[in-house]
Design a protein around this motif. Sequence first.
Motif, mmCIF file in Angstrom:
data_model
loop_
_atom_site.group_PDB
_atom_site.id
_atom_site.type_symbol
_atom_site.label_atom_id
_atom_site.label_comp_id
_atom_site.label_asym_id
_atom_site.label_seq_id
_atom_site.Cartn_x
_atom_site.Cartn_y
_atom_site.Cartn_z
ATOM 1 N N ARG A 228 0.843 -1.201 0.000
ATOM 2 C CA ARG A 228 0.000 0.000 0.000
ATOM 3 C C ARG A 228 0.880 1.253 0.000
ATOM 4 O O ARG A 228 0.688 2.158 0.794
ATOM 5 N N GLY A 229 1.852 1.244 -0.889
ATOM 6 C CA GLY A 229 2.689 2.420 -1.061
ATOM 7 C C GLY A 229 1.968 3.479 -1.858
ATOM 8 O O GLY A 229 0.793 3.747 -1.644
ATOM 9 N N PHE A 230 2.636 4.103 -2.825
ATOM 10 C CA PHE A 230 1.986 5.129 -3.637
ATOM 11 C C PHE A 230 0.961 4.479 -4.563
ATOM 12 O O PHE A 230 1.267 3.566 -5.320
ATOM 13 N N GLU A 231 -0.258 4.994 -4.524
ATOM 14 C CA GLU A 231 -1.345 4.446 -5.344
ATOM 15 C C GLU A 231 -1.857 5.456 -6.367
ATOM 16 O O GLU A 231 -2.434 5.075 -7.372
ATOM 17 N N GLY A 232 -1.682 6.734 -6.110
ATOM 18 C CA GLY A 232 -2.158 7.756 -7.029
ATOM 19 C C GLY A 232 -1.066 8.766 -7.304
ATOM 20 O O GLY A 232 -0.202 9.016 -6.467
ATOM 21 N N ILE A 233 -1.114 9.366 -8.513
ATOM 22 C CA ILE A 233 -0.091 10.345 -8.883
ATOM 23 C C ILE A 233 -0.715 11.402 -9.785
ATOM 24 O O ILE A 233 -1.632 11.111 -10.562
ATOM 25 N N ALA A 234 -0.219 12.627 -9.655
ATOM 26 C CA ALA A 234 -0.683 13.735 -10.484
ATOM 27 C C ALA A 234 0.481 14.682 -10.720
ATOM 28 O O ALA A 234 1.422 14.756 -9.921
ATOM 29 N N ILE A 242 2.660 15.154 -7.386
ATOM 30 C CA ILE A 242 1.970 14.799 -6.151
ATOM 31 C C ILE A 242 1.664 13.300 -6.190
ATOM 32 O O ILE A 242 1.137 12.791 -7.176
ATOM 33 N N ALA A 243 2.014 12.590 -5.129
ATOM 34 C CA ALA A 243 1.710 11.167 -5.022
ATOM 35 C C ALA A 243 0.981 10.912 -3.713
ATOM 36 O O ALA A 243 1.246 11.570 -2.708
ATOM 37 N N LYS A 293 -8.704 3.524 1.404
ATOM 38 C CA LYS A 293 -7.695 3.416 0.354
ATOM 39 C C LYS A 293 -7.875 4.538 -0.669
ATOM 40 O O LYS A 293 -9.008 4.905 -0.997
ATOM 41 N N ILE A 294 -6.757 5.044 -1.164
ATOM 42 C CA ILE A 294 -6.775 5.990 -2.265
ATOM 43 C C ILE A 294 -6.700 5.208 -3.573
ATOM 44 O O ILE A 294 -5.997 4.196 -3.667
ATOM 45 N N GLY A 295 -7.413 5.691 -4.606
ATOM 46 C CA GLY A 295 -7.382 5.037 -5.911
ATOM 47 C C GLY A 295 -6.460 5.735 -6.897
ATOM 48 O O GLY A 295 -5.585 5.117 -7.487
ATOM 49 N N ASP A 296 -6.629 7.049 -7.073
ATOM 50 C CA ASP A 296 -5.790 7.809 -8.005
ATOM 51 C C ASP A 296 -6.097 9.286 -7.819
ATOM 52 O O ASP A 296 -7.001 9.667 -7.055
#
Length: 459
Positions: A228-234, A242-243, A293-296
């Motif tokens: 459950r590390g980085f799951e979303g990025i922008a 941003i992650a 949980k974050i999705g993206d």
Amino acid sequence: MKKVGLIMALSGSLSLFSATAVEVERYAIELPAEAQIPYHGLYASEFPRGIPTGLGSGLAFAGKQPDGSLLFYSLTDRGPNGDAPLWQDGKESTPTKIFMAPQFTPKMMQVRIAGGRAVASNAIELKDQQGNINGLPLPDELIGSTSETALSDALKPVTEQSERGLDTEGLVSDGQNGFWLCDEYGPFLIHVDAKGKILAKFGPTADKDEKTIASGLPNILKWRQPNRGFEGIARLPSGKIIAAVQSTLDIDGKTAKKASFIRLLELDPVTGATRMYAYPHDIDAYKKSADAKIGDMVALDDQRLLIIEQGKDADKKMRNLVYLMDLTNATDLTDKQLDGKEPEFASDRTALEKAGIHLVTKQLVLDLRAHGWNAEKAEGLTLVDNQTIAVASDNDFGLSVKVKNKEDDAKSPDDYSIDKNGQVYLEDKPVKTHFAIKASEGDEAKSQLWLFKLDKPLK
């Protein structure tokens, strides 16, 4: 295949943008024959054409093409894998995963929507100086290790761990024909060129006596829950990345269930400077904080982003929500402590505010399930325009591991353990339980890509 509907929904009291009417286009991503992963193992009859490549772990919009089609890039994770019993070695037991294709290379693919279809093509495999990478777990001594043993479909160890393994979970354009990716092992941020070659990798910087294969990020991120590390990025218009960590950090094994926020990381690729923010997940909705949980994510401007929050609520019902979050007044968490401890140890959000730690603000934009979304995971998020949100699901390569002859209420493979002789145990008691790998059916069989057109613009 495309399905279109006009779905009515009531506005939520928290939402500035929640639509009263949304046009929804639903697509199942179609794969070319070459995207079927060859498989000749014990369960080959379940996958007569091979295992389908599982897209949807990330999603980035590449623009409307001259022919009117919509072009996206999507991403796989570490490869076709499934839950498995713990590996029993004497008195020690370690977590495992079944890797159906251990040498699978994580990859990006184009997905084009045209003529009522969403068709994937043009696979871009990820590679480093040594060639194609893989998705295998990292060695135990490294930051980012999940301590997992990779098993074959016969539940036997199949390979050593890999320092070159990545579990990719999000992608965004770098603005220069390449991409930024995020990973949930390290957690890592990875910069790749248009051909998938890794240009740079950032991970938690090692403290004394620690070992790592990438650095430049705050050490505290090493406390992400396993897988459950980085799951979303922008990528912000300023060029900063941003992650989002997928779930709460578990510092010293004590904060995952109670922490009142999920960490966001900001990286300036030019200077290497980082900041961290606290995203306030819907803590009261879940049985325990760790279930969120974050999705993206996708950026609207330098301060505002859309983010998917999801997970099973206290009644075990799945929730998939899109929020608009604002970083404007959020406190940088770097070096912030309360009574000598990290903010995750705070009793509640009131204690954080009293200590001068301001969380990210957010407003509900869209309840995906209220608008027909029925996949469990919404793991890709991007914008087609300022009124149209695109969401992709991760189908886990169209497979799942089933428990046969279960004991008591032990329904999950990792409720059990197995030794080198193939004997299965439940709480140290030998049992006749066994496991089978099945091809998914229905909505979970294929990756989904949905377009949600709101009745008002986001900007």
